[in-house]
Design an enzyme around this catalytic site. Sequence first.
Site, PDB file in Angstrom:
ATOM      1  N   CYS A  89       1.029  -0.977   0.103  1.00 18.39           N
ATOM      2  CA  CYS A  89       0.271  -0.371  -0.305  1.00 18.39           C
ATOM      3  C   CYS A  89       1.147   1.404  -0.143  1.00 18.39           C
ATOM      4  O   CYS A  89       1.283   1.939   1.243  1.00 18.39           O
ATOM      5  CB  CYS A  89      -1.022   0.230   1.427  1.00 18.39           C
ATOM      6  SG  CYS A  89      -2.035   1.319   1.733  1.00 18.39           S
ATOM      7  N   CYS A  92       0.494   3.124   2.713  1.00 16.15           N
ATOM      8  CA  CYS A  92       0.811   3.059   4.019  1.00 16.15           C
ATOM      9  C   CYS A  92       2.544   2.711   4.323  1.00 16.15           C
ATOM     10  O   CYS A  92       2.825   3.612   5.148  1.00 16.15           O
ATOM     11  CB  CYS A  92       0.281   1.630   4.418  1.00 16.15           C
ATOM     12  SG  CYS A  92      -1.213   1.158   4.325  1.00 16.15           S
TER      13      CYS A  92
END
Length: 168
Positions: A89, A92
């Site tokens: 991600c 993230c």
Amino acid sequence: MAAFTSTTTAAAASPTPCRPAALVARSSAAPLRSAAPVVVAAGLRRAAAPSRRGATLRVQAKKQTFSSFDELLEKSEKPVLVDFYATWCGPCQYMVPILQEVSEKLGDKIQVVKIDTEKYTSIANRYQIEALPTFIIFKNGKPCHRFEGALPANQLIQQIESALEVAK
């Protein structure tokens, strides 16, 4: 746990959660505990390491192992900010240095914990994690505030401080 070395240069002015189809389609009927012990990185610290050009900042994460996520929340003496993330991600990964900065600025006010949703799917299902990154603040072992998406450090600190103020 993911190492605290990956960084990205992407900036996000507003929350930008990832919504992978695999996470959205996952059944919530999964067991609530994972078979493997929960390993988290908490208490992010910066340490100076000598180099030719002067001191270089290096992040050290204190890894702790708990037999369950509930045990981690139960044994925490301060509120816990849980970052539900995945290694693939982008937002993230953008949050890694921001979480380090926030942990440093807030000091002993909160414990920062990272949970890899790919590794601990039962925990992600239990808290209905459908977007990444998702942050949940726990106080006294119970969730008191939840938000999604990558945020700049100042906005993340505001979210945390307002949640802790309301939870008093």
